[in-house]
Structures are given as C-alpha cells and as structure tokens.
Design an enzyme around this catalytic site. Structure first.
Site, PDB file in Angstrom:
ATOM      1  N   ASP A  98     -14.649  -4.896   3.901  1.00  0.00           N
ATOM      2  CA  ASP A  98     -14.412  -5.728   2.699  1.00  0.00           C
ATOM      3  C   ASP A  98     -14.559  -7.196   3.091  1.00  0.00           C
ATOM      4  O   ASP A  98     -13.636  -7.999   2.970  1.00  0.00           O
ATOM      5  CB  ASP A  98     -13.022  -5.437   2.134  1.00  0.00           C
ATOM      6  CG  ASP A  98     -12.813  -6.024   0.733  1.00  0.00           C
ATOM      7  OD1 ASP A  98     -13.809  -6.466   0.115  1.00  0.00           O
ATOM      8  OD2 ASP A  98     -11.665  -6.046   0.267  1.00  0.00           O
ATOM      9  N   LYS A 116       2.850  -6.383   3.318  1.00  0.00           N
ATOM     10  CA  LYS A 116       1.832  -5.851   2.410  1.00  0.00           C
ATOM     11  C   LYS A 116       2.198  -4.415   2.073  1.00  0.00           C
ATOM     12  O   LYS A 116       2.201  -3.546   2.939  1.00  0.00           O
ATOM     13  CB  LYS A 116       0.469  -5.926   3.103  1.00  0.00           C
ATOM     14  CG  LYS A 116      -0.677  -5.348   2.294  1.00  0.00           C
ATOM     15  CD  LYS A 116      -2.013  -5.706   2.915  1.00  0.00           C
ATOM     16  CE  LYS A 116      -3.151  -5.057   2.154  1.00  0.00           C
ATOM     17  NZ  LYS A 116      -4.468  -5.476   2.634  1.00  0.00           N
ATOM     18  N   VAL A 130       1.543  -8.345  -1.835  1.00  0.00           N
ATOM     19  CA  VAL A 130       1.755  -9.074  -0.584  1.00  0.00           C
ATOM     20  C   VAL A 130       2.854 -10.103  -0.804  1.00  0.00           C
ATOM     21  O   VAL A 130       2.769 -10.916  -1.726  1.00  0.00           O
ATOM     22  CB  VAL A 130       0.442  -9.757  -0.113  1.00  0.00           C
ATOM     23  CG1 VAL A 130       0.675 -10.558   1.150  1.00  0.00           C
ATOM     24  CG2 VAL A 130      -0.651  -8.716   0.106  1.00  0.00           C
ATOM     25  N   ALA A 156      -5.501  -5.234  -6.138  1.00  0.00           N
ATOM     26  CA  ALA A 156      -5.748  -3.969  -6.808  1.00  0.00           C
ATOM     27  C   ALA A 156      -4.849  -2.864  -6.234  1.00  0.00           C
ATOM     28  O   ALA A 156      -4.375  -1.993  -6.958  1.00  0.00           O
ATOM     29  CB  ALA A 156      -7.209  -3.588  -6.668  1.00  0.00           C
ATOM     30  N   GLU A 157      -4.611  -2.941  -4.941  1.00  0.00           N
ATOM     31  CA  GLU A 157      -3.911  -1.853  -4.261  1.00  0.00           C
ATOM     32  C   GLU A 157      -2.541  -2.254  -3.739  1.00  0.00           C
ATOM     33  O   GLU A 157      -1.670  -1.414  -3.605  1.00  0.00           O
ATOM     34  CB  GLU A 157      -4.732  -1.417  -3.030  1.00  0.00           C
ATOM     35  CG  GLU A 157      -6.135  -0.997  -3.333  1.00  0.00           C
ATOM     36  CD  GLU A 157      -6.208   0.502  -3.574  1.00  0.00           C
ATOM     37  OE1 GLU A 157      -5.354   1.210  -3.036  1.00  0.00           O
ATOM     38  OE2 GLU A 157      -7.107   0.913  -4.308  1.00  0.00           O
TER      39      GLU A 157
HETATM   40  N1  LIG Z   1      -1.049 -12.368   7.596  1.00  0.00           N
HETATM   41  C1  LIG Z   1      -1.175 -13.164   6.530  1.00  0.00           C
HETATM   42  N2  LIG Z   1      -0.764 -14.451   6.588  1.00  0.00           N
HETATM   43  C2  LIG Z   1      -0.878 -15.271   5.521  1.00  0.00           C
HETATM   44  N3  LIG Z   1      -1.395 -14.884   4.330  1.00  0.00           N
HETATM   45  C3  LIG Z   1      -1.827 -13.619   4.202  1.00  0.00           C
HETATM   46  C4  LIG Z   1      -1.743 -12.686   5.293  1.00  0.00           C
HETATM   47  N4  LIG Z   1      -2.233 -11.513   4.874  1.00  0.00           N
HETATM   48  C5  LIG Z   1      -2.607 -11.679   3.598  1.00  0.00           C
HETATM   49  N5  LIG Z   1      -2.366 -12.935   3.167  1.00  0.00           N
HETATM   50  C6  LIG Z   1      -2.653 -13.494   1.826  1.00  0.00           C
HETATM   51  O1  LIG Z   1      -2.525 -12.466   0.867  1.00  0.00           O
HETATM   52  C7  LIG Z   1      -3.775 -12.206   0.224  1.00  0.00           C
HETATM   53  C8  LIG Z   1      -3.952 -10.706  -0.007  1.00  0.00           C
HETATM   54  O2  LIG Z   1      -3.897 -10.001   1.224  1.00  0.00           O
HETATM   55  P1  LIG Z   1      -4.935  -8.837   1.535  1.00  0.00           P
HETATM   56  O3  LIG Z   1      -6.315  -9.359   1.392  1.00  0.00           O
HETATM   57  O4  LIG Z   1      -4.545  -8.236   2.832  1.00  0.00           O
HETATM   58  O5  LIG Z   1      -4.578  -7.809   0.391  1.00  0.00           O
HETATM   59  P2  LIG Z   1      -5.365  -7.245  -0.886  1.00  0.00           P
HETATM   60  O6  LIG Z   1      -6.685  -7.886  -1.016  1.00  0.00           O
HETATM   61  O7  LIG Z   1      -4.448  -7.231  -2.033  1.00  0.00           O
HETATM   62  O8  LIG Z   1      -5.455  -5.810  -0.350  1.00  0.00           O
HETATM   63  P3  LIG Z   1      -6.459  -4.602  -0.544  1.00  0.00           P
HETATM   64  O9  LIG Z   1      -7.841  -5.197  -0.756  1.00  0.00           O
HETATM   65  O10 LIG Z   1      -6.323  -3.864   0.768  1.00  0.00           O
HETATM   66  O11 LIG Z   1      -5.932  -3.878  -1.737  1.00  0.00           O
HETATM   67  C9  LIG Z   1      -4.824 -12.798   1.165  1.00  0.00           C
HETATM   68  O12 LIG Z   1      -6.000 -13.150   0.467  1.00  0.00           O
HETATM   69  C10 LIG Z   1      -4.073 -13.997   1.722  1.00  0.00           C
HETATM   70  O13 LIG Z   1      -4.086 -15.071   0.796  1.00  0.00           O
HETATM   71 MG   LIG Z   2      -7.956  -8.966   0.220  1.00  0.00          MG
END
Ligand SMILES: Nc1ncnc2c1ncn2[C@@H]1O[C@H](COP(=O)(O)OP(=O)(O)OP(=O)(O)O)[C@@H](O)[C@H]1O
Ligand SMILES: [Mg+2]
Length: 205
Positions: free
Chosen positions: A121, A26, A13, A9-10
C-alpha cells in the site's frame, strides 16, 4: 481517553502510551458488512502480517516504528509514535520538500525490494517524515516477505498513481523517486518492465 488521529477503512489509530512512552495504537475494528467469521480472520491475518512486516522491514536503510505490544483479543498494535508528519502532509504544506524526500522514498523502496519485501500500500500517507529528517515507512499489513516481481511492480505503480493523484503539482516527484530506486535496486529493469505491463493492463481492461 485516547484521542484518535486517524480513522481509516480498517483501523482506528489513537495516540496512546506504553511504559511512559508516547505511542500509537492501531486497532482493527469489526466491520458489520463482513461475515463475522471472515471479519475475524481478516483482522487477525492483517494484524499478524503487519507486525511481522514492520519488524522484518527495519534495516539500516529503512526505518519502521518499533512494535511495543500486540493484543490479539482486540487486534491492536501498540507502536512507537513517530514525531513528524506524513509525506502527504509534508508535501501539501511545502512542495519543495520533494527534493529531499523523494530520493529517500526511492532508496527505502529499493532496500525493501532488494530483501524480497513488498509493501502492498505504497502511498505518501503511509510514510512519515520524522522531525529528525528520517523517513519512516508504516501501514504494511498488505505486504509480503516473499514478494515476486509482480508485487514489486504493484508497489511502484501505486506510488506512481499516488503522486499523480495526490501531488499533481509536484512535477518531478515520481521521477526523482525512480532515479533513486534504479540507483539502489538490483535488477530494477525487471520491476520497471513489470510496472509498465501493469499500467498497460489497467488501461486496456
Ligand atoms: N507510528 C506512528 N507514529 C505517528 N503517526 C502514525 C503512526 N502510525 C500511523 N500514524 C498516523 O496514522 C495514520 C493512519 O495509520 P495507518 O496508515 O497505519 O492506518 P490506516 O491507513 O487506517 O490502516 P489500513 O490501511 O491498514 O486500514 C497515518 O497516515 C499517520 O498519520
Ligand atoms: Mg494508511
């Protein structure tokens, strides 16, 4: 060209590289539906908060990705790539993994809470089960380093809902998490009481 592994959503990655190491980048991208000033403020606050909490959360018990770099011109965080799969993916693939991973989740959450940190979260998509068997906690931009019992209750409640909605066939998953949580958390009763209160509030409002 960096390949995206998740578009949330935000944030976007992507797999990246930092000084020869495999990394994850990210980036909090602008959202057109938000007022530009508010949008900048949210991206800035969440990026800063996430870095702070990911760093402070790391302990002998809780693993979090090592932060390699932060770029506030584009609100991006470059961090250690954790080889493995999210707990969500691991449980979807093999539900028997629950026996191994659920106690680790409870222990990790108890350690965060014992140190006054809330996650904000707490879902199975925000934890990575490393190929080395170590559980890594991520996505902490909504956490708090001075969490009160209410915020800890929200963590537990979110996790309960995550298990109910994403893993309905894993019967004792959440119970196993809580057994371990209660074993490791000091004054777990206060948090559990709060969790029930939050659950009741959600039901009647
Ligand atoms: N350090 C990491 N190493 C490997 N995979 C990662 C890592 N960080 C994130 N990921 C992968 O990327 C996905 C999304 O990352 P993250 O949950 O941090 O972001 P998001 O949910 O999009 O963010 P937000 O909820 O802050 O908007 C994770 O579910 C995981 O699959
Ligand atoms: Mg996440």
């Amino acid at each position: 060209m960096e390949s995206p592994i998740a578009v949330g959503a935000e944030a976007v990655v992507t797999v990246s590289e930092f000084l020869g190491r495999k990394a994850v980048r990210k980036t909090r991208v602008p959202k057109k539906y938000r007022h530009p000033i508010l949008d900048e403020r949210i991206r800035s606050t969440r990026t800063r908060n996430e870095v702070r909490i990911i760093r402070q959360s790391r302990s002998d018990i809780v693993r979090t990705p090592v932060i390699y770099d932060v770029d506030m011109s584009e609100y991006s965080i470059t961090m250690e790539f954790i080889e493995g799969s999210t707990v969500k993916e691991a449980l979807d693939k093999d539900p028997s993994v629950a026996e191994y991973v659920c106690p680790l989740i409870g222990k990790a959450l108890a350690d965060l809470h014992n140190r006054g940190i809330s996650h904000g979260d707490m879902t199975t998509s925000n934890m990575i089960l490393g190929n080395d068997g170590i559980l890594c906690i991520t996505d902490m931009s909504l956490g708090n380093l001075n969490a009160d019992t209410e915020e800890m209750g929200v963590d537990v409640r979110l996790l309960q809902r995550a298990f109910a909605s994403a893993h309905p066939t894993i019967e004792k998953g959440f119970d196993t998490v809580m057994e371990s949580y209660v074993k490791h958390k000091t004054d777990a009763d206060a948090v559990i009481k709060k969790t029930e209160e939050i659950g009741n509030r959600a039901r009647y409002t």
